[in-house]
Motif scaffolding. Structure first.
Motif, short mmCIF file in Angstrom:
data_model
loop_
_atom_site.label_atom_id
_atom_site.label_comp_id
_atom_site.label_asym_id
_atom_site.label_seq_id
_atom_site.Cartn_x
_atom_site.Cartn_y
_atom_site.Cartn_z
N ILE A 59 0.84 -1.20 0.00
CA ILE A 59 0.00 0.00 0.00
C ILE A 59 0.88 1.25 0.00
O ILE A 59 1.76 1.40 0.85
N PRO A 60 0.65 2.17 -0.94
CA PRO A 60 1.40 3.44 -0.94
C PRO A 60 0.81 4.42 0.08
O PRO A 60 -0.40 4.39 0.35
N THR A 61 1.64 5.30 0.60
CA THR A 61 1.17 6.24 1.61
C THR A 61 0.81 7.60 1.04
O THR A 61 0.18 8.41 1.72
N ASN A 62 1.20 7.88 -0.21
CA ASN A 62 1.05 9.23 -0.72
C ASN A 62 0.44 9.24 -2.12
O ASN A 62 0.91 9.94 -3.02
N GLY A 63 -0.61 8.47 -2.29
CA GLY A 63 -1.33 8.49 -3.57
C GLY A 63 -1.22 7.19 -4.35
O GLY A 63 -0.18 6.53 -4.34
N MET A 64 -2.31 6.86 -5.05
CA MET A 64 -2.42 5.58 -5.74
C MET A 64 -2.30 5.71 -7.25
O MET A 64 -2.52 4.74 -7.97
N ARG A 65 -1.93 6.91 -7.71
CA ARG A 65 -1.77 7.15 -9.14
C ARG A 65 -1.19 8.55 -9.33
O ARG A 65 -0.97 9.29 -8.36
N LYS A 66 -1.00 8.93 -10.58
CA LYS A 66 -0.55 10.27 -10.93
C LYS A 66 -1.59 11.32 -10.51
O LYS A 66 -2.78 11.04 -10.45
N ASN A 67 -1.11 12.53 -10.19
CA ASN A 67 -1.98 13.68 -9.87
C ASN A 67 -2.71 13.55 -8.54
O ASN A 67 -3.75 14.18 -8.35
N THR A 68 -2.18 12.77 -7.60
CA THR A 68 -2.88 12.58 -6.32
C THR A 68 -2.03 12.96 -5.11
O THR A 68 -2.40 12.64 -3.98
N LYS A 69 -0.93 13.66 -5.33
CA LYS A 69 -0.13 14.15 -4.21
C LYS A 69 -0.73 15.46 -3.70
O LYS A 69 -1.52 16.12 -4.40
N PRO A 70 -0.38 15.88 -2.48
CA PRO A 70 -0.89 17.15 -1.96
C PRO A 70 -0.64 18.30 -2.94
O PRO A 70 0.47 18.44 -3.49
N GLY A 71 -1.67 19.08 -3.20
CA GLY A 71 -1.57 20.19 -4.12
C GLY A 71 -1.92 19.86 -5.55
O GLY A 71 -2.13 20.76 -6.37
N GLU A 72 -2.02 18.57 -5.89
CA GLU A 72 -2.39 18.17 -7.25
C GLU A 72 -3.91 18.01 -7.34
O GLU A 72 -4.60 17.85 -6.34
N ASN A 73 -4.42 18.03 -8.58
CA ASN A 73 -5.86 18.22 -8.75
C ASN A 73 -6.72 17.02 -8.41
O ASN A 73 -7.94 17.15 -8.28
N LEU A 74 -6.15 15.83 -8.23
CA LEU A 74 -6.95 14.69 -7.79
C LEU A 74 -6.57 14.27 -6.37
O LEU A 74 -6.86 13.14 -5.95
N TYR A 75 -5.95 15.16 -5.65
CA TYR A 75 -5.64 14.89 -4.24
C TYR A 75 -6.92 14.97 -3.42
O TYR A 75 -7.66 15.94 -3.48
N TYR A 76 -7.19 13.91 -2.67
CA TYR A 76 -8.38 13.85 -1.81
C TYR A 76 -8.03 12.86 -0.71
O TYR A 76 -8.33 11.68 -0.76
N LYS A 77 -7.36 13.38 0.32
CA LYS A 77 -6.77 12.54 1.35
C LYS A 77 -7.81 11.66 2.06
O LYS A 77 -7.53 10.50 2.40
N GLU A 78 -9.00 12.18 2.26
CA GLU A 78 -10.01 11.39 2.97
C GLU A 78 -10.34 10.11 2.22
O GLU A 78 -10.51 9.04 2.82
N VAL A 79 -10.43 10.21 0.90
CA VAL A 79 -10.73 9.02 0.09
C VAL A 79 -9.62 7.99 0.23
O VAL A 79 -9.87 6.79 0.46
N ASP A 80 -8.37 8.43 0.09
CA ASP A 80 -7.25 7.51 0.22
C ASP A 80 -7.21 6.88 1.61
O ASP A 80 -6.99 5.67 1.76
N ASP A 81 -7.45 7.68 2.63
CA ASP A 81 -7.43 7.17 4.00
C ASP A 81 -8.53 6.13 4.23
O ASP A 81 -8.30 5.10 4.88
N VAL A 82 -9.72 6.41 3.70
CA VAL A 82 -10.83 5.46 3.86
C VAL A 82 -10.52 4.15 3.15
O VAL A 82 -10.77 3.05 3.69
N LEU A 83 -10.00 4.23 1.94
CA LEU A 83 -9.64 3.02 1.20
C LEU A 83 -8.65 2.17 1.99
O LEU A 83 -8.85 0.97 2.20
N ILE A 84 -7.57 2.81 2.43
CA ILE A 84 -6.52 2.07 3.14
C ILE A 84 -7.04 1.50 4.45
O ILE A 84 -6.80 0.34 4.78
#
Length: 414
Positions: free
Chosen positions: A340-365
């Motif tokens: 499991i990655p800690t900082n995004g599951m694909r391109k454009n999902t790091k903090p400040g990028e347009n598909l960043y949505y930490k709550e979604v990633d946290d819920v999934l994990i």
């Protein structure tokens, strides 16, 4: 001399069959015509008559000829499949060719799908046009599909051209290629990717190849994952590095560009294929603007191209998908590794990028890790899945899993 099985309705398409014979003869290839006719008219040009074809599944033509068309279609499909598979196993054919409409295409490609990848299969068809789906024609095999342009109503300037090209294609395949897929000497791993996980996955591919393992990529957009799993079950792949499980999210939503593969993960896990699995692309869906899902006002997304959007899922959806994902992993009687990655599951999902949505990633994990059982070995790897360093570490996890399962000896080191 090479031999091509020609599947055709010899009652209505006998002119086309005669022309196919002529084209193959000029190329010094033998035609072996398999008749799939179910009409009342007389058949011509067949080498294996419909009477012989239906006998391959235990019936006599005179006993079944008065059945409904639907019943006869089921019967002739099964019979042609049995006939063609028998010819292949007896090494009597070097390729398969067919031309026709819906009925002919349905029967012929059903038989072609039984043959291995690499064995020549060519279908010239009226249904390769418009908005008709491609999947039912080719399935998970390498069938060459040629649009017929016009209907097959005899021989004319268009049908002669299309048929001649289809024959040339089939002849070229059987004469200069046509080797069924075989496993090489190296260990082989299947690996899933998309454009949005390409950087990380390609780094994993390069690292596996550096170590001495062949890596074959499969595009997770509706059929790639299923093909990879089938090859693993058939022994072509020694293991699966399933980094991009996006097709599971598409399956949950029942649509989108990557929709098409059902029951991802289940068969190889139940069979005990060595697997390292991750969450690449599990956090988004891909829909055209004209097909956007509900609740778009709550969603973040970007346009992947002029018509297709990549849309982040919502937290409640992440919880449901996480449970589904965990349930499938839990079927692993011999164990499976989950990274499991800690900082995004694909391109454009790091903090400040347009598909960043930490709550979604946290819920999934959180949902996945809380719902997997003791047969799922969880490893957290720092970083974004689409980073080179992350991909290298994923490759190492695959090597370790292959060794743990006795599929790789200790000489393979990283």
């Amino acid at each position: 001399m090479k031999t091509i099985a020609v599947i055709a309705s010899c009652d209505t398409k006998y002119k086309e069959v005669a022309y196919i014979r002529e084209c193959l003869k000029k190329a010094e290839v033998k035609a072996l015509v398999v008749d799939m006719a179910i009409g009342f008219g007389r058949s011509y040009e067949a080498d294996i008559s419909r009477e012989e074809v239906v006998q391959s599944v235990g019936f006599k033509w005179d006993e079944v000829k008065d059945r409904t068309k639907g019943e006869l279609m089921i019967l002739i499909t099964d019979a042609v499949k049995a006939t063609v598979l028998g010819l292949y196993k007896e090494q009597k054919i070097d390729g398969v060719l067919s031309v026709g409409g819906v009925q002919n295409t349905t029967v012929a490609t059903s038989a072609m799908k039984l043959l291995p990848i690499g064995f020549p299969k060519v279908m010239a068809t009226t249904i390769a046009c418009g908005q008709k789906p491609f999947g039912p024609v080719v399935g998970d095999k390498d069938i060459v599909v040629i649009p017929s342009i016009s209907d097959f109503t005899g021989l004319n300037s268009i049908t002669r051209t299309v048929i001649a090209n289809a024959c040339a294609c089939a002849c070229g395949l059987v004469q200069y290629a046509g080797r069924p897929l075989q496993k090489g000497d190296k260990p082989v791993v299947g690996i899933t990717l998309m454009g949005v996980t390409n950087t990380g996955v390609c780094a994993a591919v390069e690292e596996l190849e550096r170590i001495g393992i062949e890596a074959i990529g499969f595009h997770s957009t509706g059929v790639g994952g299923a093909i990879m799993e089938q090859l693993a079950q058939g022994g072509i792949l020694d293991g699966i590095l399933d980094l991009t499980t996006h097709e599971i999210t598409s399956e949950y939503f029942g649509g989108g560009f990557s929709y098409g593969t059902a029951q991802r993960l289940i068969k190889p896990i139940e069979q005990g294929v060595p697997m390292v699995v991750s969450t690449g692309g599990l956090d988004f869906i891909d829909f055209a603007k004209s097909e956007f899902p509900p609740r778009m006002e709550e969603r973040v997304y970007n346009m992947h191209n002029a018509t297709l959007a990549h849309i982040k899922i919502l937290p409640d959806e992440a919880a449901e998908i996480g449970k589904l994902f965990a349930q499938r992993l839990n079927r692993a009687s011999e164990g499976v590794k989950l990274i499991i990655p800690t900082n995004g599951m694909r391109k454009n999902t790091k903090p400040g990028e347009n598909l960043y949505y930490k709550e979604v990633d946290d819920v999934l994990i959180k949902t996945i890790t809380e719902n997997v059982n003791e047969n799922v070995h969880v490893e957290i790897i720092e970083g974004n899945l689409n980073e080179e360093d992350w991909g290298v570490r994923a490759a190492h996890a695959m090597v370790d899993e292959l060794k743990r399962r006795g599929r790789l000896d200790q000489s393979y080191v990283y």
